[in-house]
Scaffold this motif. Structure first.
Motif, PDB file in Angstrom:
ATOM      1  N   LEU A 158       1.739  -5.555  -2.510  1.00  0.00           N
ATOM      2  CA  LEU A 158       1.489  -4.638  -3.621  1.00  0.00           C
ATOM      3  C   LEU A 158       1.275  -3.238  -3.040  1.00  0.00           C
ATOM      4  CD1 LEU A 158       0.919  -4.311  -6.666  1.00  0.00           C
ATOM      5  CD2 LEU A 158      -1.424  -4.979  -6.222  1.00  0.00           C
ATOM      6  N   GLY A 159       2.095  -2.296  -3.448  1.00  0.00           N
ATOM      7  CA  GLY A 159       1.990  -0.945  -2.910  1.00  0.00           C
ATOM      8  C   GLY A 159       3.079  -0.591  -1.914  1.00  0.00           C
TER       9      GLY A 159
ATOM     10  N   ARG B  64       1.760   4.029   3.915  1.00  0.00           N
ATOM     11  CA  ARG B  64       1.732   3.311   5.195  1.00  0.00           C
ATOM     12  C   ARG B  64       3.090   3.461   5.881  1.00  0.00           C
ATOM     13  NH1 ARG B  64      -2.271  -0.934   5.656  1.00  0.00           N
ATOM     14  NH2 ARG B  64      -3.859  -0.479   4.106  1.00  0.00           N
TER      15      ARG B  64
ATOM     16  N   PHE C 230       1.029  -5.919   4.173  1.00  0.00           N
ATOM     17  CA  PHE C 230       1.973  -5.004   4.833  1.00  0.00           C
ATOM     18  C   PHE C 230       2.650  -5.617   6.060  1.00  0.00           C
ATOM     19  CE2 PHE C 230      -0.942  -2.346   2.450  1.00  0.00           C
ATOM     20  CZ  PHE C 230      -0.029  -1.679   1.653  1.00  0.00           C
TER      21      PHE C 230
ATOM     22  N   ILE D 294      -7.988  -4.236  -4.331  1.00  0.00           N
ATOM     23  CA  ILE D 294      -6.857  -4.671  -5.140  1.00  0.00           C
ATOM     24  C   ILE D 294      -5.644  -3.805  -4.825  1.00  0.00           C
ATOM     25  CG2 ILE D 294      -5.980  -4.782  -7.498  1.00  0.00           C
ATOM     26  CD1 ILE D 294      -8.685  -5.923  -8.281  1.00  0.00           C
TER      27      ILE D 294
ATOM     28  N   PRO E 190      -4.090  -1.182  -2.172  1.00  0.00           N
ATOM     29  CA  PRO E 190      -4.367  -0.958  -0.754  1.00  0.00           C
ATOM     30  C   PRO E 190      -5.147   0.319  -0.487  1.00  0.00           C
ATOM     31  CG  PRO E 190      -2.112  -1.628  -1.093  1.00  0.00           C
ATOM     32  CD  PRO E 190      -2.686  -1.434  -2.452  1.00  0.00           C
TER      33      PRO E 190
END
Lengths: 464, 67
Positions: free
Chosen positions: A197-198, A245, A439, B62, B64
């Protein structure tokens, strides 16, 4: 090369031919369009076709490549998008009458990235209505499973799974709120990756559940998924959940050995035939774990104590958030929804306390999975407890209770992939789910790729 | 009274809860909704069987960037 052979090339194989000018993107696109003409009336994967634009884009790709401007592995590769991804100038409906005439002005982030990489968009593919409903939907037909037309290809990214299994595109993009990238991976015998997620921007994708929705790639091989992920991963300030990231080189990460990799197996939940898991599905997963062991992985028993209640928490969060998004449409135009409206209405039954309790549970399972992933590198499970269900109309609420192997990793937000690991005696595909650390898609994909090379189920295609 | 008994809605509240959310259902749709109620109750009972202690902010970790 025959049309069928062209359409079942892997992206990496086609890319090498295109790069070396031994395969024309126009020829490849035409082969797919012809195959879609022939098979889509039965498979029903595509809900909106963009043949003319695809051919125009393929001609531009060919011209650019001939002029020495090769952009990389996706240049000239035909792909599709779940009909939740905004496509500028092409309708994006969520497979619902509610958005039947919705034509976005701007591409979603993933569509824009894929176009920039030079890929050719063949069209929009089917889904369960708004990524949540079952069958039927209020707009368009429901796809069939290419391995057995009487069965579902899985969902909610149903058209993506069906199109890939039938050779109607080389890559596709779906979404995953409760398993919708991995479920069709399992049911249709293809690879579906839910990234962290992300990791991939959700900008321009119609939401189902803001805190759970994840977008990601699907393809017929792990290597192809790595290529597609590479093109869309990265920070996007337009998506508040997007993580800033570094993005590793995913295709380069695939080649390594898995010798010494620690693989966790939670047999206290994910392998329980006594709780309803299908013995043939469990057997396929056990055989896959034996292959991982032969490849040098260390197999260790692990446990996620509250995993059995993950689905309950995921459903409370998903239904509450989905209801919040759809409330006004549900009030004003309930007749434009198919049976998915019942699932949205469930969201009206929860209180704020319920939603917070579900999120407190979410924190707990995040912590439990984090603890497990400090001891092992990966968690491996069957992707789903059972093979693809029969097609046709489903329950208005779907499956509210029972085993669920997908939702835990939606709550945690950790990456998880489904890779084909065999077939039932009835000829339906089975998937192996490999989940990893936040990640760390690279390790997830490396393990999946090593397994795929040792057990090449992805080389099998349905007889259509 | 346990936490979940205090908080979980009763089946007879169904129509009112939907109405308060602005939803007007046909009798047929309401009947279908009623069939989901046992599963919804069961889900909530499971969730309220957990007693969470310590820090109670539920959204940490929840997304990052919030972690």
């Amino acid at each position: 090369m025959s049309t069928d052979a062209l359409c079942y090339l892997n992206i990496s194989e086609a890319a090498a031919l295109i790069r070396d000018r031994k395969l024309s993107p126009v020829e490849l696109t035409k082969a797919h369009i012809e195959r879609i003409d022939r098979l889509n009336p039965e498979i029903k994967a595509y809900v909106t076709r963009t043949d003319e634009q695809a051919l125009a884009d393929a001609r531009v790709a060919e011209s650019d490549i001939n002029a020495g401007h090769y952009r990389g592995a996706l240049h000239g590769i035909p792909v599709s998008f779940k009909d939740l991804y905004d496509t500028a100038g092409t309708r994006t409906t969520g497979q619902s009458k509610v958005f039947a005439d919705r034509v976005p002005a701007e591409d979603s982030a993933s569509v824009a990235s894929i176009r920039k990489a030079g890929a050719v968009t063949l069209g929009k593919v089917a889904l369960a209505e708004f990524g949540l409903g079952g069958s039927p939907t209020s707009l368009f037909e429901t796809p069939s499973n290419p391995w057995n037309l009487d069965y579902s290809p899985g969902g909610s990214s149903s058209g993506s799974g069906a199109a890939l299994a039938a050779g109607l595109c080389m890559g596709s993009f779906g979404t995953d709120t409760g398993g919708s990238l991995r479920n069709p991976g399992h049911c249709s015998g293809i690879v579906g990756l839910k990234p962290t997620l992300g990791r991939v921007s959700r900008f321009g994708v119609i939401p189902c559940s803001w805190s759970l929705d994840t977008v990601g790639p699907m393809a017929r091989t792990v290597g192809d998924v790595a290529l597609l992920l590479q093109a869309v991963a990265g920070h996007d300030p337009r998506d508040p959940s997007s993580a800033d990231r570094p993005v590793p080189d995913y295709p380069a990460a695939l080649g390594g050995s898995i010798e010494g990799l620690r693989v966790g197996v939670a047999r206290d939940y994910f392998f329980r035939t006594d709780l309803g898991a299908d013995p043939e599905v469990v057997q396929c997963a056990e055989e896959a774990i034996a292959v991982l062991r032969e490849l040098g992985a260390s197999i260790e028993e692990v446990s996620v104590p509250s995993v059995a209640d993950a689905r309950s928490a995921q459903m409370v969060i998903m239904h509450a958030e989905a209801f919040a998004y759809h409330r006004q449409f549900l009030r004003d135009r309930p007749g434009d929804y198919g049976p998915v409206r019942f699932r949205f209405w469930l969201g009206a039954l929860y209180t704020a306390e319920d939603y917070l309790q579900a999120n407190l549970f979410r924190r707990q399972i995040v912590s439990e999975v984090d603890d497990v992933l400090k001891k092992v590198d990966l968690i491996v499970t069957p992707t789903m407890p059972r093979p693809a269900p029969p097609g046709g109309d489903s329950s208005p609420f779907g499956t509210l209770t029972g085993l669920n192997f997908l939702a835990p990793f939606n709550l945690t937000g950790t990456p998880a992939v489904s890779v084909p690991c065999g077939f039932t005696s009835g000829g339906l595909p089975v998937g192996l789910q490999i989940a990893g650390r936040w990640f760390d898609e690279a390790t997830v994909l490396r393990a999946a790729n090593a397994y795929e090379e040792a057990a090449p189920w992805s080389e099998m295609h349905p007889d259509l | 009274m346990t936490a979940f008994q205090r908080r979980i809605p009763e089946e007879e509240d169904l129509k009112g809860m939907l109405a308060r959310a602005g939803m007007v259902l046909s009798p047929e749709d309401l009947e279908i909704m009623e069939t989901a109620f046992p599963a919804v109750r069961a889900q909530l009972e499971r969730l309220y069987s957990y007693e969470f202690e310590g820090e109670v902010y539920p959204f940490r970790n929840i997304f990052p960037k919030n972690g």
